[in-house]
Design a protein around this motif. Structure first.
Motif, PDB file in Angstrom:
ATOM      1  N   GLU A 126      17.496 -59.785 -35.108  1.00 36.67           N
ATOM      2  CA  GLU A 126      17.063 -58.777 -34.142  1.00 36.67           C
ATOM      3  C   GLU A 126      17.610 -57.403 -34.508  1.00 36.67           C
ATOM      4  N   LEU A 127      18.831 -57.361 -35.028  1.00 32.50           N
ATOM      5  CA  LEU A 127      19.393 -56.100 -35.505  1.00 32.50           C
ATOM      6  C   LEU A 127      18.563 -55.567 -36.670  1.00 32.50           C
ATOM      7  N   ALA A 128      18.251 -56.418 -37.626  1.00 31.45           N
ATOM      8  CA  ALA A 128      17.450 -55.992 -38.778  1.00 31.45           C
ATOM      9  C   ALA A 128      16.068 -55.520 -38.344  1.00 31.45           C
ATOM     10  N   MET A 129      15.472 -56.225 -37.389  1.00 33.54           N
ATOM     11  CA  MET A 129      14.126 -55.852 -36.942  1.00 33.54           C
ATOM     12  C   MET A 129      14.110 -54.532 -36.189  1.00 33.54           C
ATOM     13  N   SER A 130      15.230 -54.152 -35.597  1.00 35.81           N
ATOM     14  CA  SER A 130      15.275 -52.866 -34.904  1.00 35.81           C
ATOM     15  C   SER A 130      15.375 -51.701 -35.883  1.00 35.81           C
ATOM     16  N   CYS A 131      15.760 -51.990 -37.132  1.00 31.37           N
ATOM     17  CA  CYS A 131      15.816 -50.946 -38.160  1.00 31.37           C
ATOM     18  C   CYS A 131      14.396 -50.592 -38.605  1.00 31.37           C
ATOM     19  N   HIS A 132      14.250 -49.424 -39.199  1.00 33.10           N
ATOM     20  CA  HIS A 132      12.918 -48.948 -39.569  1.00 33.10           C
ATOM     21  C   HIS A 132      12.387 -49.593 -40.840  1.00 33.10           C
ATOM     22  N   ILE A 133      13.298 -50.020 -41.721  1.00 33.86           N
ATOM     23  CA  ILE A 133      12.928 -50.608 -43.006  1.00 33.86           C
ATOM     24  C   ILE A 133      13.926 -51.734 -43.282  1.00 33.86           C
ATOM     25  N   ARG A 134      13.437 -52.825 -43.908  1.00 42.82           N
ATOM     26  CA  ARG A 134      14.315 -53.946 -44.224  1.00 42.82           C
ATOM     27  C   ARG A 134      14.216 -54.323 -45.693  1.00 42.82           C
ATOM     28  N   TYR A 135      15.322 -54.269 -46.394  1.00 41.77           N
ATOM     29  CA  TYR A 135      15.458 -54.844 -47.726  1.00 41.77           C
ATOM     30  C   TYR A 135      16.332 -56.091 -47.598  1.00 41.77           C
ATOM     31  N   ALA A 136      16.096 -57.105 -48.429  1.00 38.99           N
ATOM     32  CA  ALA A 136      16.869 -58.343 -48.341  1.00 38.99           C
ATOM     33  C   ALA A 136      17.325 -58.791 -49.720  1.00 38.99           C
ATOM     34  N   SER A 137      18.448 -59.478 -49.764  1.00 36.44           N
ATOM     35  CA  SER A 137      18.906 -60.104 -50.998  1.00 36.44           C
ATOM     36  C   SER A 137      18.174 -61.427 -51.181  1.00 36.44           C
ATOM     37  N   ASP A 138      18.112 -61.899 -52.412  1.00 35.18           N
ATOM     38  CA  ASP A 138      17.335 -63.115 -52.681  1.00 35.18           C
ATOM     39  C   ASP A 138      17.974 -64.370 -52.095  1.00 35.18           C
ATOM     40  N   ASN A 139      19.216 -64.280 -51.623  1.00 34.99           N
ATOM     41  CA  ASN A 139      19.842 -65.424 -50.972  1.00 34.99           C
ATOM     42  C   ASN A 139      19.762 -65.340 -49.449  1.00 34.99           C
ATOM     43  N   ALA A 140      19.059 -64.346 -48.930  1.00 38.85           N
ATOM     44  CA  ALA A 140      18.983 -64.156 -47.481  1.00 38.85           C
ATOM     45  C   ALA A 140      18.201 -65.288 -46.822  1.00 38.85           C
ATOM     46  N   ARG A 141      18.621 -65.620 -45.627  1.00 37.72           N
ATOM     47  CA  ARG A 141      17.918 -66.596 -44.792  1.00 37.72           C
ATOM     48  C   ARG A 141      17.765 -65.976 -43.406  1.00 37.72           C
ATOM     49  N   LEU A 142      16.545 -65.982 -42.883  1.00 40.52           N
ATOM     50  CA  LEU A 142      16.265 -65.274 -41.645  1.00 40.52           C
ATOM     51  C   LEU A 142      15.666 -66.222 -40.617  1.00 40.52           C
ATOM     52  N   GLY A 143      16.065 -66.053 -39.357  1.00 43.59           N
ATOM     53  CA  GLY A 143      15.510 -66.912 -38.317  1.00 43.59           C
ATOM     54  C   GLY A 143      16.024 -66.566 -36.939  1.00 43.59           C
ATOM     55  N   LEU A 144      15.354 -67.123 -35.938  1.00 45.60           N
ATOM     56  CA  LEU A 144      15.730 -66.959 -34.536  1.00 45.60           C
ATOM     57  C   LEU A 144      15.963 -68.358 -33.958  1.00 45.60           C
ATOM     58  N   PRO A 145      17.192 -68.845 -33.983  1.00 47.31           N
ATOM     59  CA  PRO A 145      17.473 -70.230 -33.584  1.00 47.31           C
ATOM     60  C   PRO A 145      17.781 -70.421 -32.102  1.00 47.31           C
ATOM     61  N   GLU A 146      17.498 -69.430 -31.265  1.00 49.50           N
ATOM     62  CA  GLU A 146      17.965 -69.470 -29.880  1.00 49.50           C
ATOM     63  C   GLU A 146      17.480 -70.684 -29.086  1.00 49.50           C
ATOM     64  N   VAL A 147      16.255 -71.165 -29.369  1.00 51.96           N
ATOM     65  CA  VAL A 147      15.752 -72.290 -28.572  1.00 51.96           C
ATOM     66  C   VAL A 147      16.565 -73.565 -28.803  1.00 51.96           C
ATOM     67  N   THR A 148      17.294 -73.653 -29.901  1.00 51.43           N
ATOM     68  CA  THR A 148      18.163 -74.815 -30.120  1.00 51.43           C
ATOM     69  C   THR A 148      19.369 -74.778 -29.187  1.00 51.43           C
ATOM     70  N   LEU A 149      19.611 -73.644 -28.549  1.00 55.19           N
ATOM     71  CA  LEU A 149      20.689 -73.501 -27.577  1.00 55.19           C
ATOM     72  C   LEU A 149      20.154 -73.518 -26.146  1.00 55.19           C
ATOM     73  N   GLY A 150      18.856 -73.751 -26.008  1.00 50.45           N
ATOM     74  CA  GLY A 150      18.247 -73.695 -24.689  1.00 50.45           C
ATOM     75  C   GLY A 150      18.006 -72.286 -24.207  1.00 50.45           C
ATOM     76  N   LEU A 151      17.903 -71.335 -25.140  1.00 51.65           N
ATOM     77  CA  LEU A 151      17.723 -69.923 -24.811  1.00 51.65           C
ATOM     78  C   LEU A 151      16.509 -69.367 -25.553  1.00 51.65           C
ATOM     79  N   ILE A 152      16.222 -68.096 -25.330  1.00 51.62           N
ATOM     80  CA  ILE A 152      15.264 -67.367 -26.145  1.00 51.62           C
ATOM     81  C   ILE A 152      15.970 -66.135 -26.701  1.00 51.62           C
ATOM     82  N   PRO A 153      15.402 -65.491 -27.705  1.00 52.01           N
ATOM     83  CA  PRO A 153      16.005 -64.246 -28.189  1.00 52.01           C
ATOM     84  C   PRO A 153      16.153 -63.248 -27.043  1.00 52.01           C
TER      85      PRO A 153
END
Length: 255
Positions: A115-142
């Motif tokens: 969510e922090l990255a998505m609030s930025c205007h541009i996103r570059y990533a390293s090739d080892n990056a892993r991205l996701g929103l796991p909140e539903v596994t905690l019974g929550l939403i983002p």
């Protein structure tokens, strides 16, 4: 100002903000959010700074999420206030900052980290990056804008898939779906972000500020009218005069 959980450096017209909690994979706690908000205020008001880059310390994680232990026992009102406060003082502040912010995603960007990255205007990533929103596994939403910004970046169907499944995706897949702009090696990530920042920094800061505002309103009824008014306002500003004069004189403008 001295910070505990972030490192703030400047190189010419570029600000580099490094989230520095490697023992917690740079998870966002209340203090880190507050410090990021404060450093954004510094960046916003420093006329020498044209572009900011946000990254994480170490090679494993950009931001591995929110610091769950801080809010594990919250009730409804406290949880709503947590989300609202985070949006107001950090995530919305980044998106609406008067200067471009580039996320250099160096590793895990999960939950609040994505969510922090998505609030930025541009996103570059390293090739080892892993991205996701796991909140539903905690019974929550983002809670920091994930359900709103992700569909705008990748479309509603893919956003639903990522949010409902809570799966992590690799950097290359994130690029394929438009979640990140480019993917680089871990070693080259920040230097490539600085290259882009340097290119941006050579352009009119006033025009870029107006462009940020217009782009942010592009999916609202105010988008076209904001663009039209900003276009007109810029004609009376020094940056436009320098840009047009430089073009006519066949030289590079100096903003």
């Amino acid at each position: 100002m001295t910070y505990e959980n972030i490192i703030f450096e400047t190189e010419g017209k570029i600000a580099l903000v490094t989230i520095n909690r490697p023992q917690s994979l740079n998870a966002l706690n209340a203090k880190t959010i507050s410090e990021l908000s404060a450093v954004l205020d510094e960046i916003s008001t420093d006329s020498n700074i044209r572009v900011a880059i946000i990254t994480g310390s170490g090679e494993k994680s950009f931001v591995a999420g929110a610091d769950i232990k801080e809010f594990s026992d919250f009730g409804k009102e406290a949880a709503e206030q947590l989300a609202r406060n985070g949006q107001n003082i950090l995530f919305d502040k980044i998106e609406n900052l008067n200067k471009p912010v580039i996320a250099a995603v160096n590793g895990f960007a999960l939950g609040g980290g994505l969510e922090l990255a998505m609030s930025c205007h541009i996103r570059y990533a390293s090739d080892n990056a892993r991205l996701g929103l796991p909140e539903v596994t905690l019974g929550l939403i983002p809670g920091y804008g994930g359900t709103q910004r992700l569909p705008k970046l990748v479309g509603k169907g893919l956003a639903n898939e990522l949010i409902f499944s809570a799966k992590m995706i690799p950097a290359q897949r994130a690029k394929e779906i438009g979640l990140v702009n480019e993917v680089f090696s871990q070693e080259d990530l920040v230097s490539k972000a600085k290259e882009l920042a340097a290119t941006i920094a050579n352009n009119s800061p006033m025009a870029i500020s107006k462009a940020i505002e217009a782009v942010n309103l592009s999916e609202t009824e105010r988008g076209f009218e904001t663009e039209i008014k900003s276009f007109g306002e810029l004609f009376e500003m020094d940056d436009k005069k320098e840009g047009v004069t430089a073009f006519m004189e066949k030289r590079k403008p100096v903003f």
